[in-house]
Design an enzyme around this catalytic site. Sequence first.
Site, PDB file in Angstrom:
ATOM      1  N   HIS A 293       6.488  -2.154 -12.612  1.00 10.24           N
ATOM      2  CA  HIS A 293       6.821  -3.003 -11.465  1.00 10.24           C
ATOM      3  C   HIS A 293       5.597  -3.811 -11.068  1.00 10.24           C
ATOM      4  O   HIS A 293       4.461  -3.416 -11.304  1.00 10.24           O
ATOM      5  CB  HIS A 293       7.341  -2.191 -10.274  1.00 10.24           C
ATOM      6  CG  HIS A 293       6.421  -1.196  -9.670  1.00 10.24           C
ATOM      7  ND1 HIS A 293       5.867  -0.138 -10.364  1.00 10.24           N
ATOM      8  CD2 HIS A 293       5.956  -1.074  -8.401  1.00 10.24           C
ATOM      9  CE1 HIS A 293       5.124   0.590  -9.555  1.00 10.24           C
ATOM     10  NE2 HIS A 293       5.150   0.041  -8.355  1.00 10.24           N
TER      11      HIS A 293
ATOM     12  N   HIS B 220       7.911   6.841  -6.999  1.00 13.14           N
ATOM     13  CA  HIS B 220       7.934   7.136  -5.560  1.00 13.14           C
ATOM     14  C   HIS B 220       8.204   5.869  -4.735  1.00 13.14           C
ATOM     15  O   HIS B 220       7.543   5.614  -3.728  1.00 13.14           O
ATOM     16  CB  HIS B 220       6.657   7.860  -5.124  1.00 13.14           C
ATOM     17  CG  HIS B 220       5.369   7.102  -5.374  1.00 13.14           C
ATOM     18  ND1 HIS B 220       4.182   7.742  -5.649  1.00 13.14           N
ATOM     19  CD2 HIS B 220       5.067   5.782  -5.356  1.00 13.14           C
ATOM     20  CE1 HIS B 220       3.206   6.851  -5.805  1.00 13.14           C
ATOM     21  NE2 HIS B 220       3.722   5.658  -5.609  1.00 13.14           N
TER      22      HIS B 220
END
Length: 288
Positions: A197, A12
């Site tokens: 990430h 997202h």
Amino acid sequence: MARITASVYTSHVPAIGAALDLGKDKEPYWQPVFAGYEYSKQWMKDNKPDVIFLVYNDHATAFSLDMIPTFAIGTAPQFPVADEGWGPRPVPPVIGHPELAAHIAQSVIQQDFDLTIVNKMPVDHGLTVPLSLMCGQPPADAFQWPCPVIPFAVNVVQYPVPSGQRCFQLGQAIRKAVESYDQDLNVHIWGTGGMSHQLQGPRAGLINREWDNAWLDQMIADPAACAQVPHIDYVREAGSEGIELVMWLIARGAMADVTGGKPPAVKHRFYHVPASNTAVGHLIMENT
């Protein structure tokens, strides 16, 4: 009774929402990302649910360091789009399903999972970006997204955060709750966030393709083993924000095979880097 027919998993990334909102989705950098969701948008049209149970994490918009619920279920009839510092995204507000949400809260709490019940809550990119990717970009003045959505926020921002095993077990409790609802509803459960990430520190920009894809393989084929992955592995291998992947295990735990049903059908799998220094992962699974 209501039933969970499919699970959807997706990153997202906030920059994905910005790219859509600013009309940059056809630019060379972004085109490969959005191409990976073309199948998904058609699949959503062909398999439109009555309700989406959407697992995501709040990014300090609805909740702050003053109050950090581990698991929070939205039971309101409507959820406004949050202003994350540059104005709300130009998308419709999210229409909830208070009746099913309240039923799930009752059932899951009685199964010994402590949920925070939220009757007023803005929803940020963690929830709206997956909707845009899967449903297309409706105009802000549209009445609503294609179907009602139950927001389910998980704390993966401030430690201590829930374990993968706890999330996996919670998914099983949610499935039991949905199946005990006395209306005939087709429910999708979505797990969002991740993949690898890291947004800060010396390892900012870390992406680990090999680990991401191995984790996906295991989540599909052996979710119980995947649920045993310790927090330190996510942080070491997938970066500090890679811990968001435990939210995918809530959706995976709600699939039928976990409690003796047939293995789910993998309808679509996509992986791409980079998207704003983030690895984008996506998966659609159907109960068979």
